[in-house]
Design an enzyme around this catalytic site. Structure first.
Site, PDB file in Angstrom:
ATOM      1  N   CYS A  23      -5.031  58.837  26.606  1.00 25.44           N
ATOM      2  CA  CYS A  23      -3.456  59.105  26.603  1.00 25.44           C
ATOM      3  C   CYS A  23      -2.520  59.046  27.429  1.00 25.44           C
ATOM      4  O   CYS A  23      -2.194  59.934  28.249  1.00 25.44           O
ATOM      5  CB  CYS A  23      -3.301  60.566  25.764  1.00 25.44           C
ATOM      6  SG  CYS A  23      -1.801  60.906  25.383  1.00 25.44           S
TER       7      CYS A  23
ATOM      8  N   CYS B 173       0.402  61.353  27.553  1.00 26.31           N
ATOM      9  CA  CYS B 173       0.159  62.824  28.159  1.00 26.31           C
ATOM     10  C   CYS B 173      -0.144  62.519  29.529  1.00 26.31           C
ATOM     11  O   CYS B 173       0.403  63.446  30.413  1.00 26.31           O
ATOM     12  CB  CYS B 173      -1.327  63.406  27.378  1.00 26.31           C
ATOM     13  SG  CYS B 173      -1.534  62.963  25.857  1.00 26.31           S
ATOM     14  N   ASP B 174      -0.752  61.590  30.093  1.00 22.89           N
ATOM     15  CA  ASP B 174      -1.209  61.770  31.506  1.00 22.89           C
ATOM     16  C   ASP B 174      -0.681  60.743  32.459  1.00 22.89           C
ATOM     17  O   ASP B 174      -0.832  61.032  33.642  1.00 22.89           O
ATOM     18  CB  ASP B 174      -2.773  61.627  31.526  1.00 22.89           C
ATOM     19  CG  ASP B 174      -3.457  62.603  30.629  1.00 22.89           C
ATOM     20  OD1 ASP B 174      -2.970  63.831  30.756  1.00 22.89           O
ATOM     21  OD2 ASP B 174      -4.421  62.324  29.897  1.00 22.89           O
TER      22      ASP B 174
END
Ligand code: NAP
Length: 313
Positions: free
Chosen positions: A137, A140-141
C-alpha cells in the site's frame, strides 16, 4: 447458541460493492447490518486519486469516495460492525455466519462482498518484513520513504498508480516487471514511462529480500528472466502490486468457486444457495473496477430485497 434476533440482510464487506449494497438495502428499509472486515473500506481505501468513477470529472480521492458511500448508507439506516467471517453455514432455516471464530449471526439474506486481498511474492522472510520495508500500500506507507530509492513490483494499473504516487517522496522508483511491457491501461502506462523518477526494470523478478541487521529492508536480489543474470538492488522499501486473491476462505466447499477461489455467480449476483448473493471483486476476475463492484452491489441488494418479499408472500 443463537439468541440474537435474525437479521433481514447481512452484508459482508465495506468496500465499493458492500457499501453500494448497503445504500440500496437501507433505502429498501431493510436496515442491513454491514460487517467490515480486515480492510474496512476495501481497496479504494488504500488508493489515491480515482479518475474513472463516473460523476467526478476532476477525480476523487479513493478514501473520500468510500467515506461518502459509508455516510450515505448510514443516513438511510445501514448499521456497521467490525469482524471477519470465519465460518458459513447455509444448511439451516436461516443462513448462519460465524464472526471472528466467536459469535454466530443468523440472517434471512446474505450479501457476500468480501473483496480481494493483496498478493505477495511468497519469498523467504516475507511475513517478518511486512511493515519493515515491505508493503502492498503506497498510500499508507509511501510517505515514510522520503529521498530514498524504493521498488514497485508488478506491471498493472496498481503498479503504475503506486509508482506515480511514490515519485512524490522517493528519490527513485524502480518498477520491476516480469515482462517487457506494462499491462496497465495506456494512459497510466504513458504517464509512468514519461516520468523521469521512475526507472522500469523489464523482464525481471525479485528472488530474495535482503534485510539489514535491524530487520528492515535494505536490498533485493533481482533475476533477469531472459538472461538469468542476477544482481542486488538497494531499496528501502518494496511495494508489491501483483494483483489480489479473493477473500473466500469461509465459503470454500459450501459455495461454488473457480480454481483461484473466486466465487461463481449466476445471473450476475446469485449463488447456488437461495438467499445468498455475491457482489464485487470476490467473484470478479475480469473487470475488478470500483464501478463494476458498485453495480453488482446494487444488483445484489435488489435481488436480496426481491428474495425477502417472495419469502413474505
Ligand atoms: P493486474 O492487472 O492483475 O496486474 C498484476 C500485475 O502483476 C501484472 O502485470 C502481472 O504480470 C504481475 N504479476 C502477477 N503475479 C506476479 C508474480 N508472482 N510475480 C511478478 N509479477 C506478477 O492487477 P492490478 O494492477 O492490481 O489491477 C487489478 C484491476 O484493478 C485491473 O483491472 C486494473 O485495471 C484495476 N485498477 C484500476 C486502477 C485505475 O483505473 N485507476 C487502479 C488500480 C487497479 P503480467 O502482466 O505478466 O501478468
Amino acid at each position: 447458541m443463537l439468541d440474537l434476533p435474525v437479521e433481514k440482510v447481512i452484508i459482508i464487506g465495506s468496500g465499493c460493492a458492500g457499501l453500494t449494497a448497503a445504500i440500496y438495502a437501507a433505502r429498501a428499509n431493510l436496515s442491513p447490518l454491514v460487517l467490515e472486515g480486515r480492510q474496512p473500506g476495501g481497496q479504494l481505501s488504500t488508493t489515491t486519486l480515482v479518475e474513472n468513477f463516473p460523476g467526478f470529472p476532476d477525480g476523487i480521492d479513493g478514501p473520500q469516495l468510500i467515506m461518502n458511500m459509508h455516510a450515505q448508507a448510514e443516513k438511510f439506516g445501514a448499521r456497521f460492525s467490525y469482524g471477519e467471517v470465519t465460518e458459513f453455514d447455509p444448511s439451516n432455516k436461516y443462513i448462519r455466519i460465524k464472526v471472528d471464530d466467536d459469535e454466530w449471526l443468523e440472517t434471512q439474506a446474505l450479501i457476500i462482498a468480501s473483496g480481494a486481498s493483496a498478493r505477495y511474492l511468497n519469498l523467504d522472510n516475507e511475513e517478518k518484513l511486512i511493515g519493515h520495508g515491505l508493503t502492498s500500500c503506497a498510500t499508507c506507507d509511501g510517505a515514510f520513504y522520503k529521498n530514498v530509492p524504493v521498488a514497485v513490483v508488478g506491471g498493472g494499473d496498481s503498479a503504475a498508480e503506486e509508482s506515480l504516487f511514490l515519485t512524490r517522496f522517493a528519490s527513485k522508483v524502480y518498477l520491476i516487471h516480469r515482462r517487457d511491457q506494462l499491462r496497465a491501461s495506456k494512459i497510466m502506462a504513458d504517464r509512468v514511462l514519461a516520468n523521469k523518477k521512475i526507472d522500469p526494470i523489464w523482464n525481471t523478478v525479485v528472488t530474495k529480500y535482503i534485510p539489514d541487521e535491524k530487520g528492515e529492508m535494505r536490498a533485493i536480489m533481482l533475476r533477469n528472466v531472459k538472461t538469468g543474470e542476477e544482481r542486488e538492488l538497494e531499496v528501502a522499501c518494496v511495494f508489491v502490486a501483483i494483483g489480489h486473491d479473493p477473500n473466500t476462505k469461509a465459503y470454500r466447499g459450501k459455495l461454488e468457486t473457480d480454481p483461484e477461489g473466486y466465487l461463481i455467480s449466476r445471473h450476475l449476483v446469485e449463488s447456488k444457495h437461495p438467499g445468498v448473493f455475491i457482489a464485487g471483486d470476490v467473484s470478479d476476475r475480469v473487470y475488478k473496477q470500483a464501478i463494476t463492484a458498485a453495480g453488482t452491489g446494487c444488483a445484489a441488494a435488489i435481488e436480496a430485497e426481491r428474495y425477502l418479499s417472495d419469502l413474505e408472500n
